[in-house]
Design a protein around this motif. Structure first.
Motif, PDB file in Angstrom:
ATOM      1  N   ALA A  28      97.622 128.324  25.719  1.00  0.00           N
ATOM      2  CA  ALA A  28      98.238 127.472  26.726  1.00  0.00           C
ATOM      3  C   ALA A  28      97.298 127.042  27.850  1.00  0.00           C
ATOM      4  O   ALA A  28      97.624 126.137  28.600  1.00  0.00           O
ATOM      5  CB  ALA A  28      99.443 128.195  27.331  1.00  0.00           C
ATOM      6  N   TYR A  29      96.146 127.673  27.990  1.00  0.00           N
ATOM      7  CA  TYR A  29      95.309 127.445  29.167  1.00  0.00           C
ATOM      8  C   TYR A  29      94.001 126.746  28.813  1.00  0.00           C
ATOM      9  O   TYR A  29      93.287 127.162  27.909  1.00  0.00           O
ATOM     10  CB  TYR A  29      95.002 128.779  29.860  1.00  0.00           C
ATOM     11  N   THR A  30      93.690 125.715  29.560  1.00  0.00           N
ATOM     12  CA  THR A  30      92.416 125.018  29.395  1.00  0.00           C
ATOM     13  C   THR A  30      91.302 125.897  29.957  1.00  0.00           C
ATOM     14  O   THR A  30      91.564 126.860  30.695  1.00  0.00           O
ATOM     15  CB  THR A  30      92.407 123.689  30.158  1.00  0.00           C
ATOM     16  N   MET A  31      90.081 125.558  29.627  1.00  0.00           N
ATOM     17  CA  MET A  31      88.956 126.337  30.127  1.00  0.00           C
ATOM     18  C   MET A  31      88.915 126.322  31.653  1.00  0.00           C
ATOM     19  O   MET A  31      88.713 127.366  32.280  1.00  0.00           O
ATOM     20  CB  MET A  31      87.630 125.820  29.575  1.00  0.00           C
ATOM     21  N   GLN A  57      91.042 128.604  20.696  1.00  0.00           N
ATOM     22  CA  GLN A  57      91.416 127.522  19.796  1.00  0.00           C
ATOM     23  C   GLN A  57      90.947 126.223  20.415  1.00  0.00           C
ATOM     24  O   GLN A  57      90.637 126.156  21.600  1.00  0.00           O
ATOM     25  CB  GLN A  57      92.920 127.512  19.578  1.00  0.00           C
ATOM     26  N   ARG A  58      90.901 125.193  19.600  1.00  0.00           N
ATOM     27  CA  ARG A  58      90.468 123.885  20.093  1.00  0.00           C
ATOM     28  C   ARG A  58      91.626 122.906  20.042  1.00  0.00           C
ATOM     29  O   ARG A  58      92.397 122.892  19.084  1.00  0.00           O
ATOM     30  CB  ARG A  58      89.322 123.343  19.240  1.00  0.00           C
ATOM     31  N   GLY A  62      89.069 118.641  20.991  1.00  0.00           N
ATOM     32  CA  GLY A  62      87.929 119.542  20.937  1.00  0.00           C
ATOM     33  C   GLY A  62      87.773 120.455  22.141  1.00  0.00           C
ATOM     34  O   GLY A  62      86.800 121.196  22.240  1.00  0.00           O
ATOM     35  N   HIS A  63      88.741 120.423  23.064  1.00  0.00           N
ATOM     36  CA  HIS A  63      88.655 121.264  24.256  1.00  0.00           C
ATOM     37  C   HIS A  63      89.134 122.683  23.956  1.00  0.00           C
ATOM     38  O   HIS A  63      90.060 122.887  23.187  1.00  0.00           O
ATOM     39  CB  HIS A  63      89.495 120.664  25.387  1.00  0.00           C
ATOM     40  N   ARG A  64      88.484 123.645  24.589  1.00  0.00           N
ATOM     41  CA  ARG A  64      88.858 125.048  24.387  1.00  0.00           C
ATOM     42  C   ARG A  64      90.204 125.330  25.043  1.00  0.00           C
ATOM     43  O   ARG A  64      90.467 124.881  26.162  1.00  0.00           O
ATOM     44  CB  ARG A  64      87.802 125.968  24.995  1.00  0.00           C
ATOM     45  N   GLN A  70      93.905 136.548  25.389  1.00  0.00           N
ATOM     46  CA  GLN A  70      92.460 136.355  25.552  1.00  0.00           C
ATOM     47  C   GLN A  70      92.051 136.453  27.010  1.00  0.00           C
ATOM     48  O   GLN A  70      90.991 136.998  27.327  1.00  0.00           O
ATOM     49  CB  GLN A  70      92.056 134.997  24.971  1.00  0.00           C
ATOM     50  N   LEU A  71      92.889 135.944  27.900  1.00  0.00           N
ATOM     51  CA  LEU A  71      92.562 136.019  29.320  1.00  0.00           C
ATOM     52  C   LEU A  71      92.605 137.452  29.837  1.00  0.00           C
ATOM     53  O   LEU A  71      91.816 137.820  30.708  1.00  0.00           O
ATOM     54  CB  LEU A  71      93.500 135.122  30.134  1.00  0.00           C
TER      55      LEU A  71
END
Length: 123
Positions: A28-31, A57-58, A62-64, A70-71
């Motif tokens: 759910a979270y962008t880089m 995931q991308r 193509g953005h992470r 993971q956080l």
């Protein structure tokens, strides 16, 4: 043709969408947002990917994208690094801690509540 005429019900789709709110593994979270939440840089998150601790995931662009799970791992590594542990060692420690927790969770059904875990043998 409406979903009702087609014999379909819209509730499962709506339920599936709301289930994502509780899914720790949903990316759910962008880089940028992840780095902001962890008070770190995007480079730190990329280094965790290079160390193979987390593999975001991308998006279709193509953005992470990072999950809450993971956080949490990244936050634990950040704590260890801030205390002076090297990045590779911190990643290994967090990986082992995570594996130990998974093993304990798997063994809970075989373990009576309140009893201490038996000591590790050969350690």
């Amino acid at each position: 043709m409406t979903p009702e005429e087609n014999g379909e019900d819209q509730v499962p789709e709506q339920t599936a969408a709301t289930d994502r709110f509780d899914d720790d593994h949903y990316p759910a979270y962008t880089m940028g947002r992840a780095a902001e939440m962890l008070n770190t840089s995007a480079g730190f998150l990329r280094s965790l990917g290079e160390a193979k601790l987390i593999e975001p995931q991308r998006s279709t662009g193509g953005h992470r994208r990072y999950s809450r799970y993971q956080l949490r791992l990244a936050a634990r590594v950040r704590e260890l690094v801030d205390q002076g542990t090297g990045l590779d060692a911190a990643c290994r420690i967090v990986t082992l801690e995570d594996q130990l927790q998974e093993a304990r969770d798997a063994n809970k059904s075989q373990h009576r509540a309140g009893d201490p875990y038996p000591p590790l043998r050969g350690v």
